[in-house]
Design an enzyme around this catalytic site. Sequence first.
Site, PDB file in Angstrom:
ATOM      1  N   CYS A   1      28.537-132.469  57.116  1.00 32.95           N
ATOM      2  CA  CYS A   1      29.591-133.516  57.578  1.00 32.95           C
ATOM      3  C   CYS A   1      28.681-134.867  57.708  1.00 32.95           C
ATOM      4  O   CYS A   1      27.639-135.103  57.050  1.00 32.95           O
ATOM      5  CB  CYS A   1      30.430-133.522  58.686  1.00 32.95           C
ATOM      6  SG  CYS A   1      29.350-133.278  60.420  1.00 32.95           S
TER       7      CYS A   1
ATOM      8  N   ASP B   1      32.904-131.429  55.373  1.00 36.14           N
ATOM      9  CA  ASP B   1      34.328-132.471  55.317  1.00 36.14           C
ATOM     10  C   ASP B   1      34.266-133.326  54.281  1.00 36.14           C
ATOM     11  O   ASP B   1      33.069-133.597  53.297  1.00 36.14           O
ATOM     12  CB  ASP B   1      34.397-132.953  56.690  1.00 36.14           C
ATOM     13  CG  ASP B   1      33.276-134.357  56.893  1.00 36.14           C
ATOM     14  OD1 ASP B   1      32.468-134.260  56.228  1.00 36.14           O
ATOM     15  OD2 ASP B   1      33.520-134.591  58.151  1.00 36.14           O
TER      16      ASP B   1
ATOM     17  N   HIS C   1      11.891-118.820  64.333  1.00 33.52           N
ATOM     18  CA  HIS C   1      12.081-118.760  65.711  1.00 33.52           C
ATOM     19  C   HIS C   1      13.378-118.368  66.103  1.00 33.52           C
ATOM     20  O   HIS C   1      13.461-117.472  67.157  1.00 33.52           O
ATOM     21  CB  HIS C   1      11.307-119.829  66.394  1.00 33.52           C
ATOM     22  CG  HIS C   1       9.741-120.311  66.311  1.00 33.52           C
ATOM     23  ND1 HIS C   1       9.029-120.866  67.096  1.00 33.52           N
ATOM     24  CD2 HIS C   1       9.089-119.431  65.552  1.00 33.52           C
ATOM     25  CE1 HIS C   1       8.020-120.898  66.837  1.00 33.52           C
ATOM     26  NE2 HIS C   1       7.689-119.858  65.945  1.00 33.52           N
ATOM     27  N   ASN C   2      14.439-118.885  65.720  1.00 30.10           N
ATOM     28  CA  ASN C   2      15.716-119.027  66.191  1.00 30.10           C
ATOM     29  C   ASN C   2      16.426-118.087  65.190  1.00 30.10           C
ATOM     30  O   ASN C   2      17.847-117.760  65.501  1.00 30.10           O
ATOM     31  CB  ASN C   2      16.549-120.226  66.224  1.00 30.10           C
ATOM     32  CG  ASN C   2      15.316-121.241  66.727  1.00 30.10           C
ATOM     33  OD1 ASN C   2      15.140-122.279  66.405  1.00 30.10           O
ATOM     34  ND2 ASN C   2      15.030-121.023  67.952  1.00 30.10           N
TER      35      ASN C   2
ATOM     36  N   HIS D   1      10.477-113.811  69.615  1.00 25.63           N
ATOM     37  CA  HIS D   1      11.336-114.559  69.315  1.00 25.63           C
ATOM     38  C   HIS D   1      12.903-113.758  69.295  1.00 25.63           C
ATOM     39  O   HIS D   1      13.852-114.232  69.528  1.00 25.63           O
ATOM     40  CB  HIS D   1      11.161-115.305  68.020  1.00 25.63           C
ATOM     41  CG  HIS D   1       9.933-116.053  67.761  1.00 25.63           C
ATOM     42  ND1 HIS D   1       9.881-117.331  68.691  1.00 25.63           N
ATOM     43  CD2 HIS D   1       8.659-116.111  67.238  1.00 25.63           C
ATOM     44  CE1 HIS D   1       8.841-117.793  68.676  1.00 25.63           C
ATOM     45  NE2 HIS D   1       8.045-117.128  67.720  1.00 25.63           N
TER      46      HIS D   1
ATOM     47  N   ARG E   1      14.437-113.760  72.709  1.00 21.94           N
ATOM     48  CA  ARG E   1      14.912-115.017  73.038  1.00 21.94           C
ATOM     49  C   ARG E   1      16.495-115.149  72.247  1.00 21.94           C
ATOM     50  O   ARG E   1      17.288-115.798  72.772  1.00 21.94           O
ATOM     51  CB  ARG E   1      14.113-116.055  72.497  1.00 21.94           C
ATOM     52  CG  ARG E   1      12.910-116.143  73.530  1.00 21.94           C
ATOM     53  CD  ARG E   1      11.627-116.953  73.082  1.00 21.94           C
ATOM     54  NE  ARG E   1      10.566-116.734  74.117  1.00 21.94           N
ATOM     55  CZ  ARG E   1       9.352-117.330  73.613  1.00 21.94           C
ATOM     56  NH1 ARG E   1       9.241-117.879  72.625  1.00 21.94           N
ATOM     57  NH2 ARG E   1       8.199-117.001  74.523  1.00 21.94           N
TER      58      ARG E   1
ATOM     59  N   THR F   1      27.320-136.790  60.078  1.00 20.31           N
ATOM     60  CA  THR F   1      25.902-136.599  60.777  1.00 20.31           C
ATOM     61  C   THR F   1      25.591-135.012  60.933  1.00 20.31           C
ATOM     62  O   THR F   1      24.348-134.906  61.046  1.00 20.31           O
ATOM     63  CB  THR F   1      26.221-136.874  62.389  1.00 20.31           C
ATOM     64  OG1 THR F   1      27.497-135.916  62.678  1.00 20.31           O
ATOM     65  CG2 THR F   1      26.749-138.441  62.312  1.00 20.31           C
TER      66      THR F   1
HETATM   67  C1  RB5 Z   1      33.803-138.338  59.559  1.00 18.29           C
HETATM   68  O1  RB5 Z   1      33.996-139.726  59.461  1.00 18.29           O
HETATM   69  C2  RB5 Z   1      32.744-137.853  60.579  1.00 18.29           C
HETATM   70  O2  RB5 Z   1      33.303-138.189  62.009  1.00 18.29           O
HETATM   71  C3  RB5 Z   1      32.029-136.360  60.414  1.00 18.29           C
HETATM   72  O3  RB5 Z   1      31.754-136.467  59.014  1.00 18.29           O
HETATM   73  C4  RB5 Z   1      30.923-135.928  61.303  1.00 18.29           C
HETATM   74  O4  RB5 Z   1      30.114-137.048  61.049  1.00 18.29           O
HETATM   75  C5  RB5 Z   1      31.091-135.432  62.642  1.00 18.29           C
HETATM   76  O5  RB5 Z   1      30.397-134.997  62.996  1.00 18.29           O
END
Ligand code: RB5
Length: 157
Positions: A77, A20, A110-111, A145, A148, A79
Amino acid sequence: MGKPDDLTVTSSNRIVLSSDHAAIQLRQVLAAHIAGQGWEVVDIGPATPESTPYPEHGAAAARRVASGDCRFGIVLCGTGQGIMMAANKVTGIRCGVCADAFSARMIRQHNDANMLSVGARVVGEGLALDIVDAFLAAKFEGGRHATRVAMIGALEG
Ligand code: RB5
């Protein structure tokens, strides 16, 4: 860069990247890094910094992986969490968000993760590069694995 009809480019060496607005710069750094390692990079944007919803971009990348067009997907993004959640809604996708190289290696070993998510507001550029390198270098170990991972697939509706 190979031509679009270059038959030497297959899904096994093609990686899709998306993000994003919060992660455009880091995505571009990672794209250049990965391309420099010989991967065919499909960067599906966005290119401009206007606010844009991460679910659209996570789903778009995930569909390229789920269809077999791309071997791996890397999504970003702020986070890494929201775009990972969106990617995992696409059938066949196993996407983990990582803020350390150990986890990035383990989600392959593993995944059998086929997508990696990174938070551009969580990790710096150097760590993000290490995370991506660990993810791409690791191999799925199979064996117990695989059983799973198959159980994860069986949960898909
Ligand atoms: C955008 O501000 C923020 O919410 C997005 O980049 C992300 O962190 C969402 O999970």
